[in-house]
Design an enzyme around this catalytic site. Structure first.
Site, PDB file in Angstrom:
ATOM      1  N   SER A 259     -27.508  73.864 -65.296  1.00 22.58           N
ATOM      2  CA  SER A 259     -28.741  74.938 -65.220  1.00 22.58           C
ATOM      3  C   SER A 259     -29.474  75.104 -66.925  1.00 22.58           C
ATOM      4  CB  SER A 259     -28.937  76.536 -65.351  1.00 22.58           C
ATOM      5  OG  SER A 259     -28.180  77.017 -65.328  1.00 22.58           O
ATOM      6  N   HIS A 317     -29.301  78.679 -71.210  1.00 25.17           N
ATOM      7  CA  HIS A 317     -31.064  78.764 -70.599  1.00 25.17           C
ATOM      8  C   HIS A 317     -31.588  78.770 -71.813  1.00 25.17           C
ATOM      9  CE1 HIS A 317     -30.535  79.697 -66.206  1.00 25.17           C
ATOM     10  NE2 HIS A 317     -28.872  79.258 -66.802  1.00 25.17           N
TER      11      HIS A 317
END
Length: 366
Positions: A259, A317
């Site tokens: 991610s 992230h």
């Protein structure tokens, strides 16, 4: 640490994107804690043992257990110096290797063109491949966009690593090399390998779905070679940002997942095309601009770091998102300026200086 996951699904110009969910386990989009179960002795029955710390040197008296919190690893920022050097070096080598690859591909295409001219169309046509299955596979492959064909190899690598997680004899090696943690003995290889690592099938499916959805827009915008260099570099950069925030906050724990790199791709597309419309897949009637979505993602991950949320590895992230924004705003031009003299130097080495040498004529043509 127990991290549970939620899912947010976005759609970019008709394509679904940003799906990140995992269920039934201690897993997050980027971060998952993996510890072996510790067998309790009869004296410890009913007591909660911290799986992160080794048993005390002396067993406590029967019926009494220490209530002191387990010591955390020291916040040694000096330990991050070598990972920082690795991050910068890996990123530079990735884009440098891509520049050389593009040069060689261009040289090969030019050479093929002149060879075809010399042959004057006398080459025999290639026979068509036989077999209905192979023909259908070729038709399906050719029907894919360039971006989808590009990420197909990345998805295959993630699936292979996921299958390795299911082999019991490989568990120790997988935890050591395919999960990233600043307190681990292995610091460098996991920064890259962990971005291809998923322990849950839902975790894998969500991340690969997002990557597949944004692949066409990203590759058409950046080019295949630059996309691959950006994706690999983003995995290392997001891992280093996770290292730094974990060391600063003292919240150590292993991370895995693609991610962080995917956030870079998403942020790059949203920065390059801020007016494109996104929508929640479960609520397609509500649309919003990609610029607004990017701001919301950055704000959420920043809040997650400050407030100590553990549902996701918000540091990875955020690091991936910031790297994608930087690359579109400043990185492309900076890398182009650095690579231009580098490619010229490679050209001179490749053609023997480009002057008076036997390969000088070919080098001038390229």
């Amino acid at each position: 640490m127990a991290w549970r996951s939620c899912s947010v699904l976005l759609r970019l110009t008709g394509e679904d994107a940003l799906r990140s969910s995992a269920r039934g386990g201690r897993i997050s989009v980027q971060q998952r804690c993996i510890f072996r179960k510790v067998t309790r002795t009869p004296e410890q029955k009913g007591a909660k043992h911290n799986l992160k710390e080794p048993p005390p040197a002396e067993a406590p008296p029967p019926g009494r257990y220490s209530q002191r919190p387990p010591p955390s690893p020291p916040r040694d920022f000096g330990r991050l110096l070598k990972p920082l050097v690795f991050t910068v070096g890996f990123t530079g080598c990735s884009f440098g290797a891509v520049a050389i690859y593009q040069y060689e591909c261009l040289k090969a295409r030019v050479q093929s063109y002149f060879d075809a001219v010399r042959a004057d169309g006398l080459e025999k046509p290639r026979p068509q491949k036989q077999g209905n299955v192979r023909k259908e596979i070729n038709q399906w492959w050719n029907s894919l966009s360039e971006g989808q064909r590009t990420v197909a190899g990345i998805i295959a690598a993630n699936v292979i690593v996921f299958c390795c997680w299911k082999i019991p004899s490989l568990q120790r090696s997988m935890v050591e090399y395919f999960t990233a943690c600043p307190s681990s003995k292995s610091l460098y290889a996991p920064m890259l390998l962990s971005t291809f690592s998923h322990y849950s099938v839902l975790h894998l499916a969500a991340n690969m779905y997002v990557l597949w959805s944004f692949s066409s827009s990203a590759v058409s915008m950046l080019g295949r070679e630059q996309f691959i260099a950006l994706y690999l570099s983003a995995g290392v950069v997001s891992s280093f940002f996770s290292y730094f925030c974990k060391t600063a906050t003292g919240r150590f724990g292993p991370s895995l997942g693609a991610s962080g790199a995917i956030m870079t791709v998403l942020a790059a597309v949203c920065t390059k095309m801020p007016e494109s419309q996104l929508a929640l897949i479960f609520l397609p009637m509500f649309t919003f601009s990609s610029a607004y979505a990017l701001k919301a993602i950055v704000a959420m991950d920043t809040a997650g770091i400050v407030l100590g949320w553990r549902y996701f590895d918000h540091a990875a992230h955020l690091g991936g998102s910031l790297f994608g924004i930087w690359y579109i705003m400043f990185g492309q031009e900076l890398i182009r300026k650095i690579n231009t003299p580098f490619v010229k130097l490679w050209h001179e080495l490749r053609t023997g200086g480009g002057r008076g040498g036997g390969g000088g004529g070919e080098g001038g043509a390229v």
